[in-house]
Design an enzyme around this catalytic site. Structure first.
Site: not given
Length: 297
Positions: A179, A199
Site C-alpha cells: 500500500c 496507493r
C-alpha cells in the site's frame, strides 16, 4: 496557527461528504477519493502521531523494524506482540484446511511451532523482501535501503534517492501488495525530507499507522546518513473510508486535536539493521481514547 492534524481530519470529512461509494476488493465497500496530500514539519521533533484517537505507535514502529529485516513471516511479529498481519494468513489457513480455528489459537501455534509457522505464517514477498532483497532480472539481490543511505551520504542532491515495493513479477505471490509503495528522499540544509506515496490508503486504520511508521523510518535513515529530519510529505492515491467505519470517523471528527508528541532516537545505531524499539522515545503524547474498528481483509 492551524493544527497539523487538521489536514488528516479534513480529508476524513471530505470522504464522508464527497467520497465515491463503491464495492471494493474486500466486499465491505468504501467511500473513495483519488489524490490527497499532507505535509508535516518534523524538524522540531514533533511527529504526526494522531491525537484525536490513540495510535499504538510502538506497534507501527515494530512493524517498520520488521520490514527492515527483510522478513516475510509473521512469527517474529507475533513474538513481539504485533498482530496486525495475522488476518491474511489466518484467512488462508481457514480456507485451505476448513478448520475454524480462532485467531488467538492460530497465532499461538505460529509462535510455538516453527514448522507450522513456516507453512502458514508466510506472507509471500511483501514489503521487506522488496526493500532489502529485490531479485533483479540479472539474478542479483538488491538492497534498496542500503543504496538510499549510500546515495544520501555520497550524492545527496540526486533525484534518484528512492525505493519502492511494487515488484510486478511478484505481486501475485504477496498476501497483500504494498500500500505504501514509494519513498523518495530530498536533502536541503542538512535536513532529510521524505515523501511517501501510498496507493491504497485506509484513512481510519491504516493511514495513522503509516504516518508513525514512515517518520520512524525517516529518522533512522537520516541518522545513518548524518542528517537531521526535515519534512514528512504523505501522498495518497485511492484514499478511502470503509462503509463500516463511518460512525468511528464521525466520532473522531467530533474531537479537538491536542498537541502533537515528539519522537527521538535515544542512541545512534551502528547500522540501519541495529535499531530496536527501545531506541525510540515518544514524549508528550496525550491523545483522546482509542477508537475500535474491524480490519477489512
Amino acid at each position: 496557527m492551524r493544527h497539523p492534524e487538521q489536514q488528516y481530519l479534513d480529508l476524513m470529512q471530505d470522504l464522508l461528504e464527497n467520497g465515491d461509494r463503491r464495492v471494493d476488493r474486500t466486499g465491505v465497500g468504501t467511500l473513495s477519493l483519488l489524490g490527497a496530500m499532507a505535509r508535516f514539519d518534523i524538524s522540531t521533533g514533533q511527529v504526526p502521531i494522531l491525537t484525536t484517537k490513540r495510535v499504538y505507535w510502538k506497534t507501527a514502529v515494530k512493524e517498520m523494524l520488521w520490514f527492515l529485516t527483510g522478513g516475510t513471516n509473521i512469527r517474529p511479529l507475533l513474538e513481539n506482540n504485533v498482530r496486525i498481519w495475522s488476518d491474511w494468513p489466518l484467512a488462508k489457513y481457514r480456507r485451505e484446511t476448513g478448520e475454524a480455528i480462532g485467531q488467538a489459537d492460530f497465532e499461538q501455534r505460529v509462535i510455538d511451532d516453527a514448522e507450522f509457522a513456516a507453512r502458514w505464517g508466510e506472507l509471500g514477498p511483501v514489503y521487506g523482501k522488496q526493500w532489502r532483497r529485490w531479485i533483479g532480472a540479472d539474478g542479483r539481490e538488491y538492497d534498496q535501503i542500503a543504496e538510499v543511505i549510500e546515495l544520501l551520504r555520497t550524492n545527496p542532491t540526486s533525484r534518484r534517492i528512492l525505493f519502492h515495493g511494487w515488484n510486478v513479477a511478484e505481486l501475485g505471490q504477496m498476501a497483500l501488495p504494498p500500500c505504501h509503495m514509494v519513498y523518495q528522499f530530498h536533502v536541503a540544509d542538512g535536513r532529510l525530507s521524505c515523501l511517501m506515496f501510498q496507493r491504497s490508503a485506509d484513512i481510519l486504520l491504516g493511514v495513522p499507522f503509516n504516518f508513525a511508521g514512515a517518520v520512524a523510518l525517516q529518522m533512522m535513515i537520516a541518522q545513518q546518513a548524518g542528517l537531521q529530519p526535515g519534512s514528512f510529505v504523505w501522498m495518497g492515491g485511492d484514499v478511502h473510508l470503509y462503509l463500516n467505519h463511518q460512525d468511528q470517523a464521525r466520532e473522531q471528527l467530533s474531537r479537538q486535536p491536542r498537541p502533537l508528541p515528539t519522537m527521538r532516537l535515544t542512541r545512534k545505531a551502528a547500522s540501519i539493521d541495529d535499531y530496536r524499539i527501545e531506541d525510540f522515545e515518544v514524549a508528550g503524547y496525550e491523545p483522546h481514547a482509542a477508537i475500535q474498528a474491524d480490519v477489512a481483509v
